[in-house]
Motif scaffolding. Sequence first.
Motif, PDB file in Angstrom:
ATOM      1  N   GLY A   1       5.069  23.602  28.612  1.00  0.00           N
ATOM      2  CA  GLY A   1       5.752  23.085  29.656  1.00  0.00           C
ATOM      3  C   GLY A   1       4.451  22.044  30.551  1.00  0.00           C
ATOM      4  O   GLY A   1       3.426  21.918  29.848  1.00  0.00           O
ATOM      5  N   ILE A   2       4.779  21.593  31.600  1.00  0.00           N
ATOM      6  CA  ILE A   2       3.664  20.800  32.254  1.00  0.00           C
ATOM      7  C   ILE A   2       2.880  21.753  32.960  1.00  0.00           C
ATOM      8  O   ILE A   2       1.683  21.143  32.971  1.00  0.00           O
ATOM      9  CB  ILE A   2       4.463  19.907  33.345  1.00  0.00           C
ATOM     10  N   LEU A   3       3.284  22.812  33.303  1.00  0.00           N
ATOM     11  CA  LEU A   3       2.381  23.761  33.921  1.00  0.00           C
ATOM     12  C   LEU A   3       1.695  24.726  32.930  1.00  0.00           C
ATOM     13  O   LEU A   3       2.610  25.153  32.066  1.00  0.00           O
ATOM     14  CB  LEU A   3       3.116  24.547  35.369  1.00  0.00           C
ATOM     15  N   GLU A   4       0.727  25.249  33.404  1.00  0.00           N
ATOM     16  CA  GLU A   4      -0.007  26.026  32.288  1.00  0.00           C
ATOM     17  C   GLU A   4       0.498  27.276  31.901  1.00  0.00           C
ATOM     18  O   GLU A   4       0.483  27.645  30.904  1.00  0.00           O
ATOM     19  CB  GLU A   4      -1.623  26.398  32.887  1.00  0.00           C
TER      20      GLU A   4
ATOM     21  N   PRO B   1      12.968  24.087  45.595  1.00  0.00           N
ATOM     22  CA  PRO B   1      13.270  23.211  44.346  1.00  0.00           C
ATOM     23  C   PRO B   1      12.724  21.772  44.855  1.00  0.00           C
ATOM     24  O   PRO B   1      12.186  21.362  43.744  1.00  0.00           O
ATOM     25  CB  PRO B   1      14.780  23.117  44.336  1.00  0.00           C
ATOM     26  N   THR B   2      12.455  21.172  45.755  1.00  0.00           N
ATOM     27  CA  THR B   2      11.938  19.878  46.109  1.00  0.00           C
ATOM     28  C   THR B   2      10.462  20.088  45.930  1.00  0.00           C
ATOM     29  O   THR B   2       9.875  19.027  45.285  1.00  0.00           O
ATOM     30  CB  THR B   2      12.191  19.510  47.355  1.00  0.00           C
ATOM     31  N   SER B   3       9.981  20.712  46.600  1.00  0.00           N
ATOM     32  CA  SER B   3       8.377  20.966  46.341  1.00  0.00           C
ATOM     33  C   SER B   3       7.983  21.507  44.974  1.00  0.00           C
ATOM     34  O   SER B   3       6.923  20.825  44.604  1.00  0.00           O
ATOM     35  CB  SER B   3       7.738  21.946  47.384  1.00  0.00           C
ATOM     36  N   PHE B   4       8.713  22.180  44.215  1.00  0.00           N
ATOM     37  CA  PHE B   4       8.548  22.405  43.034  1.00  0.00           C
ATOM     38  C   PHE B   4       8.507  21.061  41.843  1.00  0.00           C
ATOM     39  O   PHE B   4       7.783  21.001  40.976  1.00  0.00           O
ATOM     40  CB  PHE B   4       9.438  23.394  42.218  1.00  0.00           C
ATOM     41  N   ALA B   5       9.653  20.372  42.372  1.00  0.00           N
ATOM     42  CA  ALA B   5       9.935  19.117  41.517  1.00  0.00           C
ATOM     43  C   ALA B   5       8.556  17.975  41.573  1.00  0.00           C
ATOM     44  O   ALA B   5       7.688  17.550  40.822  1.00  0.00           O
ATOM     45  CB  ALA B   5      11.035  18.435  41.788  1.00  0.00           C
TER      46      ALA B   5
ATOM     47  N   LEU C   1       5.798  16.604  39.021  1.00  0.00           N
ATOM     48  CA  LEU C   1       5.405  15.429  38.896  1.00  0.00           C
ATOM     49  C   LEU C   1       4.069  14.965  39.083  1.00  0.00           C
ATOM     50  O   LEU C   1       3.522  14.013  38.513  1.00  0.00           O
ATOM     51  CB  LEU C   1       6.467  14.600  39.679  1.00  0.00           C
ATOM     52  N   SER C   2       3.449  15.693  40.071  1.00  0.00           N
ATOM     53  CA  SER C   2       2.091  15.599  40.112  1.00  0.00           C
ATOM     54  C   SER C   2       1.056  15.898  39.014  1.00  0.00           C
ATOM     55  O   SER C   2       0.257  15.138  38.396  1.00  0.00           O
ATOM     56  CB  SER C   2       1.613  16.514  41.242  1.00  0.00           C
TER      57      SER C   2
ATOM     58  N   ASN D   1      14.303  14.481  37.703  1.00  0.00           N
ATOM     59  CA  ASN D   1      14.377  13.289  37.022  1.00  0.00           C
ATOM     60  C   ASN D   1      14.427  12.329  37.907  1.00  0.00           C
ATOM     61  O   ASN D   1      13.909  10.984  37.482  1.00  0.00           O
ATOM     62  CB  ASN D   1      15.849  13.422  36.303  1.00  0.00           C
ATOM     63  N   ASP D   2      14.865  12.191  39.100  1.00  0.00           N
ATOM     64  CA  ASP D   2      14.822  11.297  40.053  1.00  0.00           C
ATOM     65  C   ASP D   2      13.418  10.937  40.555  1.00  0.00           C
ATOM     66  O   ASP D   2      13.085   9.611  40.340  1.00  0.00           O
ATOM     67  CB  ASP D   2      15.485  11.464  41.689  1.00  0.00           C
ATOM     68  N   ARG D   3      12.350  11.786  40.507  1.00  0.00           N
ATOM     69  CA  ARG D   3      11.026  11.824  40.549  1.00  0.00           C
ATOM     70  C   ARG D   3      10.428  10.956  39.162  1.00  0.00           C
ATOM     71  O   ARG D   3       9.660  10.137  39.616  1.00  0.00           O
ATOM     72  CB  ARG D   3      10.343  13.133  40.918  1.00  0.00           C
ATOM     73  N   LEU D   4      10.916  11.392  38.302  1.00  0.00           N
ATOM     74  CA  LEU D   4      10.211  10.647  36.932  1.00  0.00           C
ATOM     75  C   LEU D   4      10.778   9.192  36.947  1.00  0.00           C
ATOM     76  O   LEU D   4      10.097   8.476  36.648  1.00  0.00           O
ATOM     77  CB  LEU D   4      10.752  11.483  35.699  1.00  0.00           C
ATOM     78  N   LYS D   5      11.960   8.669  37.534  1.00  0.00           N
ATOM     79  CA  LYS D   5      12.210   7.586  37.482  1.00  0.00           C
ATOM     80  C   LYS D   5      11.626   6.559  38.466  1.00  0.00           C
ATOM     81  O   LYS D   5      11.124   5.656  37.934  1.00  0.00           O
ATOM     82  CB  LYS D   5      13.784   7.340  37.635  1.00  0.00           C
ATOM     83  N   SER D   6      11.114   7.186  39.336  1.00  0.00           N
ATOM     84  CA  SER D   6      10.318   6.827  40.609  1.00  0.00           C
ATOM     85  C   SER D   6       9.003   6.319  39.922  1.00  0.00           C
ATOM     86  O   SER D   6       8.350   5.357  40.152  1.00  0.00           O
ATOM     87  CB  SER D   6      10.428   7.326  41.748  1.00  0.00           C
ATOM     88  N   LEU D   7       8.475   7.403  39.240  1.00  0.00           N
ATOM     89  CA  LEU D   7       7.177   7.114  38.664  1.00  0.00           C
ATOM     90  C   LEU D   7       7.200   5.976  37.595  1.00  0.00           C
ATOM     91  O   LEU D   7       6.500   5.311  37.674  1.00  0.00           O
ATOM     92  CB  LEU D   7       6.715   8.631  37.753  1.00  0.00           C
ATOM     93  N   VAL D   8       8.395   5.849  36.854  1.00  0.00           N
ATOM     94  CA  VAL D   8       8.332   4.900  35.633  1.00  0.00           C
ATOM     95  C   VAL D   8       8.226   3.631  36.480  1.00  0.00           C
ATOM     96  O   VAL D   8       7.646   2.562  36.030  1.00  0.00           O
ATOM     97  CB  VAL D   8       9.645   5.144  34.947  1.00  0.00           C
ATOM     98  N   ASP D   9       9.205   3.470  37.598  1.00  0.00           N
ATOM     99  CA  ASP D   9       9.251   2.244  38.214  1.00  0.00           C
ATOM    100  C   ASP D   9       8.019   1.721  39.095  1.00  0.00           C
ATOM    101  O   ASP D   9       7.514   0.578  38.747  1.00  0.00           O
ATOM    102  CB  ASP D   9      10.219   2.144  39.470  1.00  0.00           C
ATOM    103  N   ARG D  10       7.043   2.839  39.298  1.00  0.00           N
ATOM    104  CA  ARG D  10       5.860   2.340  39.979  1.00  0.00           C
ATOM    105  C   ARG D  10       4.886   2.025  39.186  1.00  0.00           C
ATOM    106  O   ARG D  10       4.208   1.137  39.256  1.00  0.00           O
ATOM    107  CB  ARG D  10       5.534   3.797  40.742  1.00  0.00           C
TER     108      ARG D  10
END
Length: 302
Positions: free
Chosen positions: A124-127, A197-201, A205-206, A260-269
């Motif tokens: 995963g993303i986390l170790e 859930p929000t802070s985990f997302a 993403l970080s 996914n919403d955060r990933l989309k925002s990352l792509v846009d940025r």
Amino acid sequence: MSFTIQSFVLVPWFLVLVVFAVVLAAGVQNSPEPAMFPAMFVFGDSLVDNGNNNRLDSLARSNYLPYGIDFDGGQPTGRFSNGKTIVDFIGELLGLPEIPAFMETVDGGVDILRGVNYASAAGGILEETGRHLGERFSMRRQVENFEKTLMEIKRTKESTVKEYMAKSLVVVSLGNNDYINNYLKPSLFLTSSIYDPTSFADLLLSNFTTHLLELYGKGFRKFVLAGIGPLGCIPDQLAARAALPGECVAAVNEMAELFNDRLKSLVDRLNSDNKTTGEGIFVYGNTYGAAVDILTNPFAYG
């Protein structure tokens, strides 16, 4: 994800990537060289693992039947599906040969110039994600493994490595396990008691962004970043949360959509940041929407 036959999820995502590939090809038609990616590099989990976990001390392995029954020769390869994965199909579209798993390259004697697959089931993303299943390569470890490949590439393509990297395609498919093999297993992991859930997302993403920018810093410029699927619809969660017949676990799907919403925002940025230089292109792969469409319109897929 682990321990599931996955191919039914892959068909529409493949179509998304086909569109992406066609757009990129059209964008370089004026180039003096053929409009083709010289190589494809893959970072991900079991959805795209093509055998790395075969050589790891892990419960998340698929080198036994019925996995691979529809693959060439009808034998398991380490892919978590009955046949080819999405990256096999996209490789064919691009005219690339079957790219090797990273673990097949460690002893040398394998062509790495058309790409390498670093994906690892349970990773995963986390170790800590997936630790209860044994050895696996996290996103950080996959990037480190690529650095070993890059050293070999530089020896071979010393004068053209910058151009080669910029033209190569990178597919990243990670995040599923950070939920199903971490956050959603509170008896094994503390994350759900520490983060809502929000802070985990946000945490995911970080970390994801940090490792993605490492790959960008090494010279890659063309990325497909796949979102995570409707995890509330997979058997693991349906059984664990006693979902009603025919229904998915809404709360779990909402967590997936937060990511996914955060990933989309990352792509846009990232695309906005690269607009002035024209060097990079990032595409969001709508895995969630594709899988939901299969679930709601199964007859459209046979």
